[in-house]
Design an enzyme around this catalytic site. Structure first.
Site, PDB file in Angstrom:
ATOM      1  N   HIS A  72       6.190   1.588   7.735  1.00 20.74           N
ATOM      2  CA  HIS A  72       4.965   1.100   8.403  1.00 20.74           C
ATOM      3  C   HIS A  72       4.013   2.276   8.640  1.00 20.74           C
ATOM      4  O   HIS A  72       4.102   2.992   9.640  1.00 20.74           O
ATOM      5  CB  HIS A  72       5.354   0.434   9.724  1.00 20.74           C
ATOM      6  CG  HIS A  72       4.225  -0.275  10.406  1.00 20.74           C
ATOM      7  ND1 HIS A  72       4.231  -1.630  10.669  1.00 20.74           N
ATOM      8  CD2 HIS A  72       3.043   0.176  10.905  1.00 20.74           C
ATOM      9  CE1 HIS A  72       3.127  -1.980  11.293  1.00 20.74           C
ATOM     10  NE2 HIS A  72       2.380  -0.894  11.444  1.00 20.74           N
ATOM     11  N   HIS A  90      -0.208   3.281   7.925  1.00 22.20           N
ATOM     12  CA  HIS A  90      -1.532   2.844   7.451  1.00 22.20           C
ATOM     13  C   HIS A  90      -2.151   3.934   6.578  1.00 22.20           C
ATOM     14  O   HIS A  90      -2.319   5.069   7.025  1.00 22.20           O
ATOM     15  CB  HIS A  90      -2.429   2.494   8.644  1.00 22.20           C
ATOM     16  CG  HIS A  90      -1.928   1.286   9.376  1.00 22.20           C
ATOM     17  ND1 HIS A  90      -2.374   0.018   9.103  1.00 22.20           N
ATOM     18  CD2 HIS A  90      -0.978   1.156  10.327  1.00 22.20           C
ATOM     19  CE1 HIS A  90      -1.738  -0.849   9.877  1.00 22.20           C
ATOM     20  NE2 HIS A  90      -0.876  -0.180  10.630  1.00 22.20           N
ATOM     21  N   HIS A 121       1.751  -7.696  11.207  1.00 20.61           N
ATOM     22  CA  HIS A 121       1.744  -7.193  12.588  1.00 20.61           C
ATOM     23  C   HIS A 121       1.821  -8.386  13.546  1.00 20.61           C
ATOM     24  O   HIS A 121       1.017  -9.326  13.433  1.00 20.61           O
ATOM     25  CB  HIS A 121       0.447  -6.446  12.892  1.00 20.61           C
ATOM     26  CG  HIS A 121       0.347  -5.074  12.300  1.00 20.61           C
ATOM     27  ND1 HIS A 121       0.409  -4.837  10.959  1.00 20.61           N
ATOM     28  CD2 HIS A 121       0.181  -3.853  12.890  1.00 20.61           C
ATOM     29  CE1 HIS A 121       0.283  -3.536  10.737  1.00 20.61           C
ATOM     30  NE2 HIS A 121       0.143  -2.915  11.895  1.00 20.61           N
ATOM     31  N   GLU A 161       2.943  -6.850  18.937  1.00 21.57           N
ATOM     32  CA  GLU A 161       2.557  -5.517  19.450  1.00 21.57           C
ATOM     33  C   GLU A 161       1.768  -5.767  20.742  1.00 21.57           C
ATOM     34  O   GLU A 161       2.015  -5.161  21.761  1.00 21.57           O
ATOM     35  CB  GLU A 161       1.688  -4.787  18.410  1.00 21.57           C
ATOM     36  CG  GLU A 161       1.178  -3.414  18.846  1.00 21.57           C
ATOM     37  CD  GLU A 161       0.164  -2.817  17.850  1.00 21.57           C
ATOM     38  OE1 GLU A 161      -0.409  -3.582  17.031  1.00 21.57           O
ATOM     39  OE2 GLU A 161      -0.072  -1.593  17.923  1.00 21.57           O
ATOM     40  N   ASP A 176       3.167   4.536  12.116  1.00 25.93           N
ATOM     41  CA  ASP A 176       1.950   3.720  12.225  1.00 25.93           C
ATOM     42  C   ASP A 176       0.712   4.497  11.741  1.00 25.93           C
ATOM     43  O   ASP A 176       0.255   4.283  10.626  1.00 25.93           O
ATOM     44  CB  ASP A 176       1.771   3.225  13.664  1.00 25.93           C
ATOM     45  CG  ASP A 176       1.044   1.894  13.775  1.00 25.93           C
ATOM     46  OD1 ASP A 176       0.824   1.249  12.744  1.00 25.93           O
ATOM     47  OD2 ASP A 176       0.719   1.494  14.913  1.00 25.93           O
ATOM     48  N   ASP A 177       0.167   5.328  12.610  1.00 27.69           N
ATOM     49  CA  ASP A 177      -1.035   6.125  12.298  1.00 27.69           C
ATOM     50  C   ASP A 177      -0.816   7.533  12.867  1.00 27.69           C
ATOM     51  O   ASP A 177      -1.390   7.878  13.914  1.00 27.69           O
ATOM     52  CB  ASP A 177      -2.274   5.496  12.960  1.00 27.69           C
ATOM     53  CG  ASP A 177      -2.402   4.013  12.630  1.00 27.69           C
ATOM     54  OD1 ASP A 177      -2.869   3.683  11.541  1.00 27.69           O
ATOM     55  OD2 ASP A 177      -1.997   3.196  13.486  1.00 27.69           O
TER      56      ASP A 177
HETATM   57  N1  ADE Z   1      -4.199  -0.750  12.210  1.00 27.69           N
HETATM   58  C1  ADE Z   1      -3.798   0.509  12.306  1.00 27.69           C
HETATM   59  N2  ADE Z   1      -2.903   0.649  13.300  1.00 27.69           N
HETATM   60  C2  ADE Z   1      -2.714  -0.572  13.840  1.00 27.69           C
HETATM   61  C3  ADE Z   1      -1.928  -1.089  14.886  1.00 27.69           C
HETATM   62  N3  ADE Z   1      -1.103  -0.321  15.602  1.00 27.69           N
HETATM   63  N4  ADE Z   1      -2.024  -2.407  15.173  1.00 27.69           N
HETATM   64  C4  ADE Z   1      -2.833  -3.191  14.465  1.00 27.69           C
HETATM   65  N5  ADE Z   1      -3.602  -2.759  13.469  1.00 27.69           N
HETATM   66  C5  ADE Z   1      -3.554  -1.461  13.158  1.00 27.69           C
HETATM   67 ZN    ZN Z   2       0.411  -0.810  12.117  1.00 31.16          ZN
END
Ligand code: ADE
Ligand code: ZN
Length: 329
Positions: free
Chosen positions: A12, A14, A192, A195, A273-274
């Protein structure tokens, strides 16, 4: 073995966010685009909350314009990811940022990414697959061209379809057309959910979009019946604890439900994630899981195996990766 040197599988991540912020700043400077407002004094991405994070994310993507930008992004992102010992990763990439959902343009962007990806595999030993992702806050109509882009490029490199973005917009069933289209093209599915939304969002996503994996899914913990169902069905959660802590989807590492979910038999995996947004890396995630829950080498080995089993790649690639994991042990 140190946490840094352990091999890792990441499901996961991005695409647009996986390179260091310096890379995006450099591209913006080359194009004379002023996105200085999204960075703090130290040069890191700055945001207040999840809604603002999505705005900053969107602004950062303005620096990414041509297929060549995506080739460079892919290489830089995979170089960075490989530094944490990641031997295989899947990234979410949105046609909305790559030609706006036009299939011909998308094919050029994807070809460029593939080039960057193969170069990174050669130089850093990291294998990579992509998952087309529609953005929920753009609505169901915008998801359709994204799904069409996915369907038209389904193959060994572009292997899945998913949805990211603002979770509280609409209901999962609104996007069923796009997920059906992607499934019929042979793509594996993830979305997703849970969350920000409650357990109902996770349950509806599984029921209406028929995904095998859920991005995050942590709020499933609030419904015992759903936890049992996830465990029984073998639904895989792509959990991103460091992201959840920074975005305040949980109150802190101690309060994160990943250990409880795992102990109740749910298939959990770990991702970043990011990473530059949340000041994290896969190594940092492992370290924090060790510090908070006492997870050790055997736990991380099992975690890798769960992720490998759930990966959206072909059997030969899985066999190669399994051998790499074994050799490292
Ligand atoms: N896009 C990038 N990170 C995200 C996240 N944590 N939740 C939803 N969309 C995203
Ligand atoms: Zn994500």
């Amino acid at each position: 073995m140190t946490f840094a040197s352990m091999p890792k599988i990441e499901l996961h991540l991005h695409h647009e966010a996986a390179a260091p912020p310096g890379f995006i700043r450099q591209l913006a400077a080359e194009k004379k685009i002023d996105i200085s407002g999204i960075f703090d004094d130290a040069g890191n991405y700055a945001f207040r909350d999840f809604a603002h994070f999505l705005e900053v994310y969107d602004a950062a993507t303005q620096a990414l314009q041509s297929p060549e930008d995506f080739r460079r992004l892919t290489y830089a992102a995979l170089e960075e990811t490989a530094k944490s010992g990641v031997i295989y990763c899947e990234t979410f990439v949105s046609p909305d940022f790559c030609g706006g959902g036009d299939v011909t343009a998308w094919k050029e962007y994807l070809a460029a990414m593939k080039e960057g990806s193969y170069a990174a595999e050669r130089d850093f030993g990291i294998a990579h697959r992509t998952i087309v992702t529609c953005l929920r806050h753009l609505g169901p109509e915008k998801a359709k061209p994204a799904a069409l882009c996915a369907a038209e490029t389904a193959g060994a490199y572009m292997t899945g379809f998913g949805m990211a973005g603002a979770e509280m917009v609409g209901r999962p069933g609104d996007f069923a057309y796009s997920f059906d289209l992607a499934r019929e093209a042979g793509l594996a599915l993830t979305c997703h959910a849970g969350e920000w939304g409650g357990p109902d969002m996770v349950a509806d996503t599984i029921r209406d979009l028929k995904v095998s994996r859920i991005g995050h899914g942590i709020n499933a913990i609030k419904d015992d019946g759903l936890v049992d169902q996830l465990a029984e069905d073998g639904t895989v959660l792509e959990v991103c604890p460091g992201s959840n802590v920074v975005l305040r989807a949980v109150t802190g590492w101690d309060a994160h439900p990943i250990a409880k979910l795992r102990d109740r038999g749910v298939k959990v995996t770990v991702s970043t994630d990011d990473p530059p947004f949340f000041h994290t890396t896969m190594t940092a995630e492992f370290e924090n899981l060790h510090r908070t829950f006492g997870w050790d080498e055997a736990d991380f080995k099992a975690l890798n195996q769960t992720a490998l089993d759930a990966a959206f790649c072909d059997a030969d690639t899985k066999a190669n990766l399994a051998k790499k994991l074994e050799d490292a042990a």
